[in-house]
Design a protein around this motif. Structure first.
Motif, PDB file in Angstrom:
ATOM      1  N   ALA A  10       0.827  -1.205   0.000  1.00 25.91           N
ATOM      2  CA  ALA A  10       0.000   0.000   0.000  1.00 25.91           C
ATOM      3  C   ALA A  10       0.861   1.255   0.000  1.00 25.91           C
ATOM      4  N   ASN A  11       1.963   1.219   0.755  1.00 28.03           N
ATOM      5  CA  ASN A  11       2.845   2.376   0.822  1.00 28.03           C
ATOM      6  C   ASN A  11       3.481   2.695  -0.521  1.00 28.03           C
TER       7      ASN A  11
ATOM      8  N   GLU B 228       1.922   1.648  -3.611  1.00 23.15           N
ATOM      9  CA  GLU B 228       0.863   1.883  -4.589  1.00 23.15           C
ATOM     10  C   GLU B 228       0.208   3.251  -4.423  1.00 23.15           C
ATOM     11  N   ARG B 229       0.073   3.734  -3.194  1.00 20.56           N
ATOM     12  CA  ARG B 229      -0.601   5.015  -2.999  1.00 20.56           C
ATOM     13  C   ARG B 229       0.141   6.164  -3.670  1.00 20.56           C
TER      14      ARG B 229
ATOM     15  N   SER C 143      -0.164   5.855  -7.452  1.00 15.69           N
ATOM     16  CA  SER C 143      -1.484   6.252  -7.968  1.00 15.69           C
ATOM     17  C   SER C 143      -1.618   7.771  -8.026  1.00 15.69           C
ATOM     18  N   ILE C 144      -1.122   8.454  -6.989  1.00 12.17           N
ATOM     19  CA  ILE C 144      -1.186   9.909  -6.976  1.00 12.17           C
ATOM     20  C   ILE C 144      -0.330  10.479  -8.099  1.00 12.17           C
TER      21      ILE C 144
ATOM     22  N   PHE D  69      -8.097  11.333  -1.968  1.00  9.62           N
ATOM     23  CA  PHE D  69      -6.822  10.840  -1.408  1.00  9.62           C
ATOM     24  C   PHE D  69      -6.634  11.354   0.014  1.00  9.62           C
TER      25      PHE D  69
ATOM     26  N   ARG E 183      -8.898   9.491   2.513  1.00  6.06           N
ATOM     27  CA  ARG E 183      -8.400   8.116   2.708  1.00  6.06           C
ATOM     28  C   ARG E 183      -7.002   8.075   3.309  1.00  6.06           C
TER      29      ARG E 183
ATOM     30  N   ALA F 240      -4.196   8.780   2.061  1.00  7.85           N
ATOM     31  CA  ALA F 240      -3.295   8.120   1.126  1.00  7.85           C
ATOM     32  C   ALA F 240      -2.130   9.004   0.703  1.00  7.85           C
TER      33      ALA F 240
END
Length: 357
Positions: free
Chosen positions: A11-12, A14-15, A18-19, A122, A125, A127
């Motif tokens: 997750a660290n 991918e976030r 994605s941004i 974002f 969440r 993120a």
């Protein structure tokens, strides 16, 4: 043995990735706006919408009466009274220029939503990596300023007998867009590096700052040339009226000539381009051992931009050549941001291995 990556580790990564993708999409929208803005300027469409209605203005005229009302407002402008009216502009011709100004503003609204809504998502969440929220909010604020500067630019051309917008406001409007573009690219690259383990943002080195200053001067001159229609003063290259240095109007003082004289500004823009090109090529050489693609991008944009500039002049500022010149100028800013980011990157931060005793 190294531990397997956990769901938190994934997750660290991918976030921020994605941004970064989202910011690159916003950068593409800015590029589109710059191109459409060029069409709007070159078709003399910028003064066709005489009011700023951020919400209701998103809907174009829907009836013949609405179109006539907009046309009547335009008829009160100095541009219509002195330029397009005497040339015989009718309602159909007005609809053409209205479309480009409306489309340019529509893209601005679309970009605002495309940035603000994902940012809120974002943020809610949680993120957004630590330290990036203020930067993203600043980019949102720049977008808002861009819209306000656009209206101030239009308003500058609606007063009295003005037939064009102020070239100063045009430069502020355009350079704010290009600064925002560079900020989007830089931040996206920082986040992509973050996803790969480089948590320290890239820094703007002193050498890159010098190149940025030289490029800024060229972009400012280009905006003034566009705002004063100075590209039309000569259709020959490299000489202007058979001379390397054209005659300029110095009667109003040196400051006035450097800020207002179309012949002198055209001359400065066409030759300062080579100073900017040399600085960017030097940057590209520094970038090449670190990331070859960024170096190629800078060199390609520099060469293309110079050729398009010469072609634009020699064609008498043909519409699509001039639009391409403005678009490639924006791509040059993006490629500079990429190269400067590469030069300013820091080494990846890896945890120190524990020594056994």
């Amino acid at each position: 043995m190294s531990a397997l990556p956990t769901a938190s580790d994934t997750a660290n990564r991918e976030r921020p990735r994605s941004i970064a993708v989202w910011l690159f999409v916003c950068a593409v929208l800015v590029l589109t706006m710059v191109a459409v803005g060029g069409i709007t300027r070159l078709t003399e469409s910028g003064l066709s919408i005489t009011q700023w209605k951020p919400i209701t203005g998103a809907i174009p005229p829907l009836s013949q009466a609405d179109w006539q009302a907009e046309f009547d407002l335009y008829k009160a402008t100095g541009e219509y009274r002195n330029v397009t009216g005497p040339a015989g502009m009718d309602l159909d011709a007005f609809k053409f220029i209205f479309f480009w100004e409306w489309f340019h503003r529509f893209l601005g609204r679309l970009l605002g939503l495309a940035f603000a809504l994902p940012l809120a998502w974002f943020w809610v969440r949680r993120a957004i990596p630590a330290g990036y929220t203020p930067r993203l909010v600043a980019l949102l604020a720049l977008g808002g300023l861009q819209g306000a500067f656009g209206w101030f630019m239009v308003r500058s051309g609606l007063s009295g007998e003005m037939t064009d917008v102020s070239h100063f406001w045009l430069s502020i409007h355009l350079l704010t867009a290009l600064f925002t573009l560079a900020g989007l690219v830089w931040t996206a690259l920082d986040l992509r590096q973050h996803a790969q383990g480089r948590t320290a943002p890239s820094r703007l080195t002193r050498a890159s700052l010098w190149v940025a200053a030289i490029l800024f001067v060229q972009l400012l001159l280009g905006a003034w040339v566009a705002g004063l229609n100075a590209g039309l003063v000569s259709d020959t290259w490299p000489l202007m009226f058979g001379r390397l240095v054209p005659e300029a109007n110095w009667a109003n003082g040196v400051a006035w000539t450097f800020l207002h004289d179309p012949f002198w500004l055209h001359f400065l823009h066409r030759w300062w381009a080579f100073v900017a090109a040399a600085a960017l090529v030097v940057l590209a050489r520094r970038v090449r051992p670190l990331e070859r693609r960024a170096s190629i991008a800078i060199n390609a944009m520099v060469g293309t931009q110079i050729l398009l500039g010469i072609a634009t002049v020699m064609s008498g500022v043909a519409l699509w050549l001039a639009v391409a010149h403005q678009l490639v100028g924006a791509l040059l800013v993006a490629s500079f941001a990429w190269g400067a980011h590469v030069v300013g990157r820091r080494e990846p931060e890896f945890p120190r291995a524990e020594t056994s005793h």
